[in-house]
Design an enzyme around this catalytic site. Structure first.
Site, PDB file in Angstrom:
ATOM      1  N   PRO A 193     -57.748 -17.838 -33.033  1.00 10.67           N
ATOM      2  CA  PRO A 193     -56.132 -17.977 -32.765  1.00 10.67           C
ATOM      3  C   PRO A 193     -55.569 -19.202 -33.313  1.00 10.67           C
ATOM      4  O   PRO A 193     -56.155 -19.519 -34.250  1.00 10.67           O
ATOM      5  CB  PRO A 193     -56.243 -18.309 -31.066  1.00 10.67           C
ATOM      6  N   GLU A 201     -52.160 -14.293 -36.697  1.00  5.60           N
ATOM      7  CA  GLU A 201     -51.039 -13.634 -37.374  1.00  5.60           C
ATOM      8  C   GLU A 201     -49.712 -15.003 -37.177  1.00  5.60           C
ATOM      9  O   GLU A 201     -48.868 -14.660 -37.852  1.00  5.60           O
ATOM     10  CB  GLU A 201     -50.305 -12.472 -36.692  1.00  5.60           C
ATOM     11  N   SER A 255     -58.032 -14.882 -26.273  1.00  9.39           N
ATOM     12  CA  SER A 255     -57.772 -14.604 -24.814  1.00  9.39           C
ATOM     13  C   SER A 255     -58.880 -13.713 -24.212  1.00  9.39           C
ATOM     14  O   SER A 255     -59.616 -13.077 -25.019  1.00  9.39           O
ATOM     15  CB  SER A 255     -56.178 -13.707 -24.588  1.00  9.39           C
ATOM     16  N   GLU A 266     -65.515 -17.048 -27.101  1.00 15.05           N
ATOM     17  CA  GLU A 266     -64.739 -18.467 -26.622  1.00 15.05           C
ATOM     18  C   GLU A 266     -63.354 -17.932 -26.179  1.00 15.05           C
ATOM     19  O   GLU A 266     -62.327 -17.749 -26.902  1.00 15.05           O
ATOM     20  CB  GLU A 266     -64.800 -19.350 -27.605  1.00 15.05           C
ATOM     21  N   CYS A 321     -57.102 -24.425 -25.044  1.00 12.46           N
ATOM     22  CA  CYS A 321     -58.058 -23.559 -24.084  1.00 12.46           C
ATOM     23  C   CYS A 321     -58.728 -24.006 -22.905  1.00 12.46           C
ATOM     24  O   CYS A 321     -58.501 -23.474 -21.694  1.00 12.46           O
ATOM     25  CB  CYS A 321     -59.035 -22.960 -24.870  1.00 12.46           C
ATOM     26  N   GLN A 334     -43.995 -16.868 -26.753  1.00 13.80           N
ATOM     27  CA  GLN A 334     -44.875 -17.580 -25.694  1.00 13.80           C
ATOM     28  C   GLN A 334     -43.643 -18.340 -25.008  1.00 13.80           C
ATOM     29  O   GLN A 334     -44.105 -18.367 -23.641  1.00 13.80           O
ATOM     30  CB  GLN A 334     -45.683 -18.582 -26.505  1.00 13.80           C
ATOM     31  N   GLU A 359     -53.612 -17.921 -16.760  1.00 12.13           N
ATOM     32  CA  GLU A 359     -53.570 -19.207 -17.987  1.00 12.13           C
ATOM     33  C   GLU A 359     -52.409 -19.324 -18.272  1.00 12.13           C
ATOM     34  O   GLU A 359     -51.638 -18.444 -18.693  1.00 12.13           O
ATOM     35  CB  GLU A 359     -54.666 -18.690 -19.001  1.00 12.13           C
TER      36      GLU A 359
HETATM   37  P1  NAD Z   1     -55.304 -13.652 -28.580  1.00 13.77           P
HETATM   38  O1  NAD Z   1     -56.424 -13.051 -27.870  1.00 13.77           O
HETATM   39  O2  NAD Z   1     -54.056 -12.708 -28.505  1.00 13.77           O
HETATM   40  O3  NAD Z   1     -55.377 -13.336 -30.309  1.00 13.77           O
HETATM   41  C1  NAD Z   1     -56.720 -14.089 -30.951  1.00 13.77           C
HETATM   42  C2  NAD Z   1     -56.961 -13.447 -32.125  1.00 13.77           C
HETATM   43  O4  NAD Z   1     -57.396 -12.226 -31.780  1.00 13.77           O
HETATM   44  C3  NAD Z   1     -55.858 -13.346 -32.852  1.00 13.77           C
HETATM   45  O5  NAD Z   1     -56.451 -13.710 -34.327  1.00 13.77           O
HETATM   46  C4  NAD Z   1     -55.575 -11.992 -32.851  1.00 13.77           C
HETATM   47  O6  NAD Z   1     -54.727 -11.353 -34.046  1.00 13.77           O
HETATM   48  C5  NAD Z   1     -56.779 -11.397 -32.545  1.00 13.77           C
HETATM   49  N1  NAD Z   1     -56.509  -9.970 -31.869  1.00 13.77           N
HETATM   50  C6  NAD Z   1     -55.734  -9.531 -30.726  1.00 13.77           C
HETATM   51  N2  NAD Z   1     -56.084  -8.260 -30.500  1.00 13.77           N
HETATM   52  C7  NAD Z   1     -57.239  -7.976 -31.295  1.00 13.77           C
HETATM   53  C8  NAD Z   1     -58.096  -6.821 -31.073  1.00 13.77           C
HETATM   54  N3  NAD Z   1     -57.704  -5.871 -30.118  1.00 13.77           N
HETATM   55  N4  NAD Z   1     -59.035  -6.684 -31.441  1.00 13.77           N
HETATM   56  C9  NAD Z   1     -59.607  -7.824 -32.829  1.00 13.77           C
HETATM   57  N5  NAD Z   1     -58.742  -9.048 -32.846  1.00 13.77           N
HETATM   58  C10 NAD Z   1     -57.335  -9.032 -31.870  1.00 13.77           C
HETATM   59  O7  NAD Z   1     -55.149 -15.065 -28.245  1.00 13.77           O
HETATM   60  P2  NAD Z   1     -53.888 -16.228 -28.866  1.00 13.77           P
HETATM   61  O8  NAD Z   1     -52.802 -16.030 -27.982  1.00 13.77           O
HETATM   62  O9  NAD Z   1     -53.975 -16.085 -30.345  1.00 13.77           O
HETATM   63  O10 NAD Z   1     -54.748 -17.476 -28.383  1.00 13.77           O
HETATM   64  C11 NAD Z   1     -54.544 -18.078 -27.034  1.00 13.77           C
HETATM   65  C12 NAD Z   1     -55.903 -17.570 -26.419  1.00 13.77           C
HETATM   66  O11 NAD Z   1     -56.929 -18.328 -26.987  1.00 13.77           O
HETATM   67  C13 NAD Z   1     -55.787 -18.589 -24.832  1.00 13.77           C
HETATM   68  O12 NAD Z   1     -56.322 -17.433 -24.003  1.00 13.77           O
HETATM   69  C14 NAD Z   1     -56.992 -19.525 -25.255  1.00 13.77           C
HETATM   70  O13 NAD Z   1     -57.258 -20.227 -24.121  1.00 13.77           O
HETATM   71  C15 NAD Z   1     -57.734 -19.054 -26.348  1.00 13.77           C
HETATM   72  N6  NAD Z   1     -58.710 -20.010 -26.991  1.00 13.77           N
HETATM   73  C16 NAD Z   1     -59.884 -20.572 -26.588  1.00 13.77           C
HETATM   74  C17 NAD Z   1     -60.589 -21.182 -27.100  1.00 13.77           C
HETATM   75  C18 NAD Z   1     -62.235 -21.390 -26.706  1.00 13.77           C
HETATM   76  O14 NAD Z   1     -62.981 -22.047 -27.399  1.00 13.77           O
HETATM   77  N7  NAD Z   1     -62.464 -20.876 -25.553  1.00 13.77           N
HETATM   78  C19 NAD Z   1     -59.927 -22.151 -28.094  1.00 13.77           C
HETATM   79  C20 NAD Z   1     -58.839 -21.796 -28.236  1.00 13.77           C
HETATM   80  C21 NAD Z   1     -58.074 -20.868 -27.748  1.00 13.77           C
END
Ligand code: NAD
Length: 458
Positions: free
Chosen positions: A131, A159, A208, A229, A263, A310, A362
């Site tokens: 992310p 992105e 996510s 994660e 997160c 967001q 969240e």
């Molecule tokens: P997101 O899941 O929307 O996107 C994360 C990444 O996945 C992006 O690069 C996105 O382009 C990609 N993606 C989206 N759909 C996909 C698919 N179908 N197939 C493959 N890739 C895909 O999350 P976000 O909004 O970018 O980030 C926020 C989330 O990340 C929050 O839920 C946060 O808690 C979590 N996060 C977790 C940790 C951890 O270590 N546990 C750390 C940072 C953020």
């Protein structure tokens, strides 16, 4: 979408753009990665580390540029972005200094006739998807430990930060790693989905829970490992015997770090009824005195959210909770019109019920729902009342309470009285819908390796 447009969330100005990767480019990177797999596996670990140390040195020498890019592209206050760069360098140094210790062969048994040895081998071609919330740490945490283990990577950064991803690709290309060891592709979730559907050996995903579940299903079908994660909605519990001022300070800095877009950040506060009024009063004073502004200003404490989308989501989460009876103690409004970017007031809500979005989802933003508890078991029940299980926070001076509550919390990480668990030697990861696997420490090295036992005659 042929291009990823980079927008500064502090003022909605366009910063630049990067072309989206095509399917044939993705396939080409996968081929390159497969070709590099053997070369990298056979590169001695000392040599791998030597090359990766060059990456770390370059990052260190460009600290200001990197921090500024983070602030511009995703809105992290510059003072916090500088800490993100320093923290990421610390993580890399820890990996470099400890990799050989944890990845060297281990003798598990020996006698006069037999010797049993565990070896750690790379898993192979890794689809790494991350992310945007800590653009440098997202790269370092996902890529560096894995590369040291001998894995090769095709990475897709978010992105939301295409210019940052380009910058990382350029830095990595300059350090003399064999061709194909580290590859970057660009695009949104559709491109990420195309990536994970290629011939890969491992999915390493941070993001996510919704997307993580899709990837978990896919990994099951492909029968490959997925390190996930995912999201979190960490509870914080304040007991009456805690150091109240310190607890409140800690809650505020945690909840408001990076505008609440962390997160494992504290997202729901659970306070003993005897101190509830006092805690809310202190929280209100701190929340109302935060300096909100352009993320690039050194005096800014609260910048914008990552993007307009967001902000729109956060507005709805707050509005629908208020419609169900949540009371606004402070904040509650978007500052978009007034400030011209994706800003939202630091917000405290009380009179919370479990069906409200600010409690059960969240919430990625500077919004803190606060509830009361009477008994310790009631506090634990409230804390565990979530699908997530990443972090949790506990404030009390009583050792028996610490012991009882830390056992009962269903989270992968617990912070007691502000002692930070986010350290390179500790495992990072969650229970429940917060994912599978652990990053960092010896745990991360082993998670990112195939483990082989060789039992032989002496
Ligand atoms: P997101 O899941 O929307 O996107 C994360 C990444 O996945 C992006 O690069 C996105 O382009 C990609 N993606 C989206 N759909 C996909 C698919 N179908 N197939 C493959 N890739 C895909 O999350 P976000 O909004 O970018 O980030 C926020 C989330 O990340 C929050 O839920 C946060 O808690 C979590 N996060 C977790 C940790 C951890 O270590 N546990 C750390 C940072 C953020």
């Amino acid at each position: 979408m042929n291009e990823l447009i980079s927008i500064n969330p502090s003022n909605y100005q366009q910063l630049g753009s990067v072309g989206t990767s095509t399917l044939s480019q993705i396939k080409q990177k996968i081929v390159l990665a497969h070709r590099a797999k053997r070369v990298w596996q056979e590169t001695p670990i000392k040599e791998r580390i030597k090359l990766l140390k060059k990456v770390s040195l370059e990052i260190k020498s460009r600290k200001q540029t990197i921090a500024l890019l983070e602030s511009r592209e995703m809105g992290m206050p510059i003072t916090e972005a500088l800490v993100d760069v320093e923290g990421s360098i610390d993580y890399m140094n820890w990996y470099f200094n400890n990799a050989e210790k944890y990845l060297s062969p281990e003798i598990t048994f020996k006698n006069k006739t037999e010797i049993h040895e565990v070896r750690y081998e790379p898993i192979g071609v890794t689809a790494l998807i991350v992310p945007w919330n800590f653009p440098l740490a997202n790269f370092v945490w996902g890529a560096v430990q894995s590369l040291i283990c001998g894995n090769v990577i095709v990475m897709k950064h978010s992105e939301e930060v295409p210019l940052f991803a380009k910058f990382i690709e350029e830095i990595m290309a300059k350090q003399g790693l064999p061709e194909g060891v580290f590859n970057m592709i660009y695009g949104d979730g559709n491109i990420g989905w195309q990536l994970v559907n290629q011939d890969i050996d491992l999915i390493s995903f941070t993001g996510s829970t919704m997307v993580g579940k899709r990837l978990h299903e896919l990994a099951g079908k492909k029968f490959i490992k997925a390190l996930l994660e995912l999201g979190g909605s960490a509870p914080g519990i304040i007991f009456p015997d805690s150091n109240l001022n310190q607890a409140v300070e800690n809650v505020c800095s945690n909840r408001l770090l990076n505008q609440g877009q962390c997160c494992d950040g504290l997202k729901r506060l659970i306070v003993h009824e005897s101190i509830f009024k006092e805690v809310v009063k202190q929280l209100k004073t701190i929340f109302e005195n935060k300096q909100i502004g352009n993320a690039e200003n050194m005096t800014t404490q609260i910048g914008p959210l990552v993007a307009k989308r967001q902000l729109e989501l956060l507005k709805l989460q707050v509005k629908e909770s208020v419609n169900k009876g949540a009371r606004i103690i402070t904040g509650g409004k978007s500052l978009e019109e007034k400030m011209g970017g994706a800003f939202f007031e630091p917000t405290i809500l009380t009179e919370i019920t479990p069906d409200m979005r600010v409690w059960k989802e969240e919430v990625f933003g500077p919004v803190l729902p606060v509830v009361k508890f009477r008994t310790t078991d009631e506090a634990i029940k409230l804390a565990n009342d979530t699908i997530y299980g990443l972090g949790s926070y506990l404030y009390t001076s009583d050792h028996k309470t610490i012991d009882y509550v830390t056992k009962a919390l269903k989270t992968g990480m617990v912070n007691v009285n502000g002692t930070n668990y986010v350290m390179p030697f500790n495992p990072f990861g969650g229970y429940k819908n917060s994912g599978f696997g652990r990053e960092h420490g010896k745990y991360g090295f082993h998670e990112l390796s195939q483990i082989k036992i060789i039992a032989r005659n002496r």
